[in-house]
Design a protein around this motif. Structure first.
Motif, PDB file in Angstrom:
ATOM      1  N   TRP A   1      43.178  25.092 -16.191  1.00 55.75           N
ATOM      2  CA  TRP A   1      44.552  24.954 -16.663  1.00 55.75           C
ATOM      3  C   TRP A   1      45.567  25.239 -15.569  1.00 55.75           C
ATOM      4  N   HIS A   2      45.141  25.865 -14.501  1.00 55.24           N
ATOM      5  CA  HIS A   2      46.037  26.177 -13.393  1.00 55.24           C
ATOM      6  C   HIS A   2      45.349  25.805 -12.086  1.00 55.24           C
ATOM      7  N   GLN A   3      46.145  25.446 -11.097  1.00 57.61           N
ATOM      8  CA  GLN A   3      45.585  25.298  -9.764  1.00 57.61           C
ATOM      9  C   GLN A   3      44.945  26.631  -9.368  1.00 57.61           C
ATOM     10  N   PRO A   4      43.914  26.610  -8.521  1.00 56.36           N
ATOM     11  CA  PRO A   4      43.038  27.796  -8.397  1.00 56.36           C
ATOM     12  C   PRO A   4      43.458  28.850  -7.385  1.00 56.36           C
ATOM     13  N   LEU A   5      44.573  28.680  -6.664  1.00 55.72           N
ATOM     14  CA  LEU A   5      44.873  29.620  -5.586  1.00 55.72           C
ATOM     15  C   LEU A   5      45.021  31.049  -6.093  1.00 55.72           C
ATOM     16  N   PHE A   6      45.770  31.242  -7.156  1.00 55.35           N
ATOM     17  CA  PHE A   6      45.971  32.593  -7.686  1.00 55.35           C
ATOM     18  C   PHE A   6      44.646  33.230  -8.076  1.00 55.35           C
ATOM     19  N   ASN A   7      43.832  32.498  -8.817  1.00 58.05           N
ATOM     20  CA  ASN A   7      42.559  33.054  -9.267  1.00 58.05           C
ATOM     21  C   ASN A   7      41.586  33.267  -8.114  1.00 58.05           C
ATOM     22  N   ALA A   8      41.698  32.447  -7.064  1.00 57.73           N
ATOM     23  CA  ALA A   8      40.861  32.651  -5.885  1.00 57.73           C
ATOM     24  C   ALA A   8      41.242  33.950  -5.176  1.00 57.73           C
ATOM     25  N   VAL A   9      42.540  34.225  -5.079  1.00 61.69           N
ATOM     26  CA  VAL A   9      43.001  35.495  -4.496  1.00 61.69           C
ATOM     27  C   VAL A   9      42.540  36.660  -5.368  1.00 61.69           C
ATOM     28  N   TYR A  10      42.647  36.478  -6.675  1.00 70.40           N
ATOM     29  CA  TYR A  10      42.175  37.492  -7.633  1.00 70.40           C
ATOM     30  C   TYR A  10      40.699  37.810  -7.374  1.00 70.40           C
ATOM     31  N   ALA A  11      39.901  36.760  -7.233  1.00 68.05           N
ATOM     32  CA  ALA A  11      38.467  36.929  -6.992  1.00 68.05           C
ATOM     33  C   ALA A  11      38.217  37.629  -5.656  1.00 68.05           C
ATOM     34  N   GLY A  12      38.995  37.254  -4.638  1.00 68.84           N
ATOM     35  CA  GLY A  12      38.826  37.883  -3.332  1.00 68.84           C
ATOM     36  C   GLY A  12      39.137  39.373  -3.354  1.00 68.84           C
ATOM     37  N   LEU A  13      40.214  39.738  -4.046  1.00 70.51           N
ATOM     38  CA  LEU A  13      40.560  41.156  -4.165  1.00 70.51           C
ATOM     39  C   LEU A  13      39.513  41.910  -4.974  1.00 70.51           C
ATOM     40  N   TRP A  14      38.997  41.242  -5.995  1.00 71.58           N
ATOM     41  CA  TRP A  14      37.924  41.838  -6.815  1.00 71.58           C
ATOM     42  C   TRP A  14      36.699  42.115  -5.955  1.00 71.58           C
ATOM     43  N   TYR A  15      36.367  41.164  -5.103  1.00 70.98           N
ATOM     44  CA  TYR A  15      35.210  41.312  -4.221  1.00 70.98           C
ATOM     45  C   TYR A  15      35.421  42.465  -3.224  1.00 70.98           C
ATOM     46  N   LEU A  16      36.651  42.597  -2.738  1.00 71.42           N
ATOM     47  CA  LEU A  16      36.933  43.616  -1.732  1.00 71.42           C
ATOM     48  C   LEU A  16      37.006  45.024  -2.305  1.00 71.42           C
ATOM     49  N   GLY A  17      37.667  45.170  -3.461  1.00 74.19           N
ATOM     50  CA  GLY A  17      37.921  46.512  -3.959  1.00 74.19           C
ATOM     51  C   GLY A  17      37.572  46.773  -5.403  1.00 74.19           C
ATOM     52  N   GLY A  18      36.991  45.786  -6.072  1.00 75.27           N
ATOM     53  CA  GLY A  18      36.647  45.969  -7.478  1.00 75.27           C
ATOM     54  C   GLY A  18      37.706  45.397  -8.394  1.00 75.27           C
ATOM     55  N   VAL A  19      37.375  45.284  -9.671  1.00 76.25           N
ATOM     56  CA  VAL A  19      38.245  44.610 -10.614  1.00 76.25           C
ATOM     57  C   VAL A  19      39.535  45.396 -10.866  1.00 76.25           C
ATOM     58  N   ARG A  20      39.452  46.722 -10.935  1.00 83.20           N
ATOM     59  CA  ARG A  20      40.668  47.503 -11.172  1.00 83.20           C
ATOM     60  C   ARG A  20      41.623  47.391  -9.980  1.00 83.20           C
ATOM     61  N   PHE A  21      41.092  47.400  -8.788  1.00 82.20           N
ATOM     62  CA  PHE A  21      41.930  47.238  -7.600  1.00 82.20           C
ATOM     63  C   PHE A  21      42.625  45.887  -7.619  1.00 82.20           C
ATOM     64  N   ALA A  22      41.882  44.826  -7.947  1.00 81.49           N
ATOM     65  CA  ALA A  22      42.471  43.482  -7.974  1.00 81.49           C
ATOM     66  C   ALA A  22      43.598  43.400  -8.989  1.00 81.49           C
TER      67      ALA A  22
END
Length: 452
Positions: free
Chosen positions: A70-91
């Motif tokens: 439903w949305h272009q993926p840039l925001f969710n890709a950044v979300y995923a990257g932050l999740w990978y780096l610091g966990g879901v709460r950090f993202a």
């Protein structure tokens, strides 16, 4: 630089500093809140699991059909990257705090550089006076469109490369960008070669996403192009709320600012007017009947223009009337802006009174036992069935694909022709409990909610 100059440099960014302090003292973002958050957490989880496929197709819910994104993926890709780096709460925490601070900071920065110190100060506060505070506090891609639009408007006359970067990012964040970024360059000067080159560079992204949604138009359940016009509704807060009433005051001051801009900077006037009219018009044809989204997209530019109105109004009264009148005007504006800020902070989600001491609580909150059970008793590739309201929650918590996802009104968000199917693991929620049943509907475990 003397002390007075340092203070003058600091004044426009006082709102930014205050907002940062409040957000640190009241960490509302430590737990997920609302349906939008669940949706984007599920999208980020899928991108983590399958980066390329997950960018362009949603298969973690609506199994086996899946659905177009439903949305272009840039925001969710950044979300995923932050999740990978610091966990879901950090993202989650980073994105929530970042978008609020960026909104206030861009408002103060733009108005201060273009119109003056007072304009910067009030624009920062007015940026909090939005018709739907939940769409500014929740980590969602829509929050970045007005920010990128304002940056594009600022840089088009000054730095074409930066204007292009802001527009390009917008085209990969939210679908409303397809309607509002390229027209800015045409309105600015459709004969300018640099503008035409930028349009040419933006066009492939525009065509890709326009073709994507056109191709999958029969797969998306939207209710049709005119659904919003025929089903007008309002998400909280309603028009009688303090948030909406204060926003209306800021909106009308922004109209005054537009008029002032018309007489002083016609080029900028054209750019602001084009963006505001497009997003407000576009909102009448989308967002599941919620036409307030158009006002939300316009709130940041109108805050900046309101700052201009205050700056010019104070200067006029100071030069042509007594100091008492000009000071009284400024005090009224301070009162309105502070009311907007306080109302905004009052709409911050209340995380059950918990502060930073809640870091020891699982991010999933009361659903943490459900997540633990699923992870310990199912395989990563196992398909689950859940109630509709649990589909995205279970998907982002566990990474398991879910054979459901339809929203309660069964109008927006679905995949045409999708039929959910019960699986070996089926999850229900009722009366404060979550039931995990097997294929024959025998209860495997019953989890009580509300304690975490």
């Amino acid at each position: 630089m003397n002390v007075k100059d340092k203070i003058q440099l600091l004044i426009p960014f006082t709102p930014l500093i205050v907002v940062f302090i409040v957000l640190i003292l009241r960490p509302y973002y430590l737990f997920p809140v609302g349906g939008d958050t669940e949706f984007h957490l599920a999208r980020a989880r899928e991108i983590l699991g399958n980066p390329f496929y997950g960018l362009f197709w949603d298969s973690i819910t609506y199994y086996p059909m899946g659905r177009p994104v439903w949305h272009q993926p840039l925001f969710n890709a950044v979300y995923a990257g932050l999740w990978y780096l610091g966990g879901v709460r950090f993202a989650e925490s980073f994105l929530c705090v970042f978008q609020v601070l960026l909104t206030v900071g861009v408002a103060s920065w733009f108005a201060n550089r273009e119109y003056g110190i007072f304009a910067g100060y009030f624009a920062g506060l007015f940026a909090l006076a939005v018709p739907a505070p939940s769409t500014l506090t929740a980590a969602i891609p829509a929050a970045y469109i007005p920010i990128l639009a304002v940056l594009t408007i600022y840089y088009i006359p000054k730095d074409k490369k930066k204007a292009f970067i802001a527009s390009f990012l917008g085209l990969w964040i939210h679908m409303v960008a397809l309607a509002c970024f390229i027209p800015l360059y045409l309105v600015d000067n459709y004969r300018d070669r640099t503008n035409l080159k930028i349009i040419a560079l933006l066009l492939p992204s525009w065509l890709f996403w326009a073709a994507y949604w056109f191709y999958f138009r029969d797969r998306l359940v939207t209710g049709g192009m005119f659904y919003t016009l025929t089903h007008l509704k309002l998400v909280p807060p309603h028009p009688g709320s303090y948030a909406f009433l204060i926003f209306i005051a800021v909106f009308f001051m922004g109209i005054i600012g537009l008029y002032l801009l018309y007489n002083s900077n016609y080029r900028q006037f054209k750019l602001f007017t084009t963006y505001i009219l497009i997003v407000m018009f576009f909102s009448l044809f989308g967002f599941n009947g919620d036409f307030l989204r158009g006002f939300q997209f316009a709130a940041l530019p109108m805050a900046i223009l309101s700052g201009l109105a205050v700056q010019r109004g104070y200067k006029y009264l100071y030069n042509n009337h007594s100091r008492i009148i000009s000071s009284s005007f400024l005090l009224v504006m301070v009162f309105i802006s502070m009311m907007g800020a306080m109302v905004f902070f009052s709409y911050l989600p209340n995380q059950h009174g918990k502060g930073w001491d809640a870091l020891q609580t699982p991010f999933e909150g009361e659903y943490a036992p459900l997540k633990e059970y699923i992870e310990n008793n199912t395989s990563p590739d196992q398909i689950l069935w859940t109630d509709r309201e649990l589909a995205e929650k279970v998907a982002w918590m566990t990474g398991r694909r879910v054979s459901n996802g339809l929203y309660p009104d069964n109008t927006y968000g679905g995949t045409r022709g999708f039929v959910d199917e019960h699986q070996n693991i089926n999850i229900y929620q009722s009366d404060g409990y979550v039931l995990v049943n097997d294929f024959n509907n025998n209860t495997l475990i019953q989890i009580k909610l509300g304690t975490y």
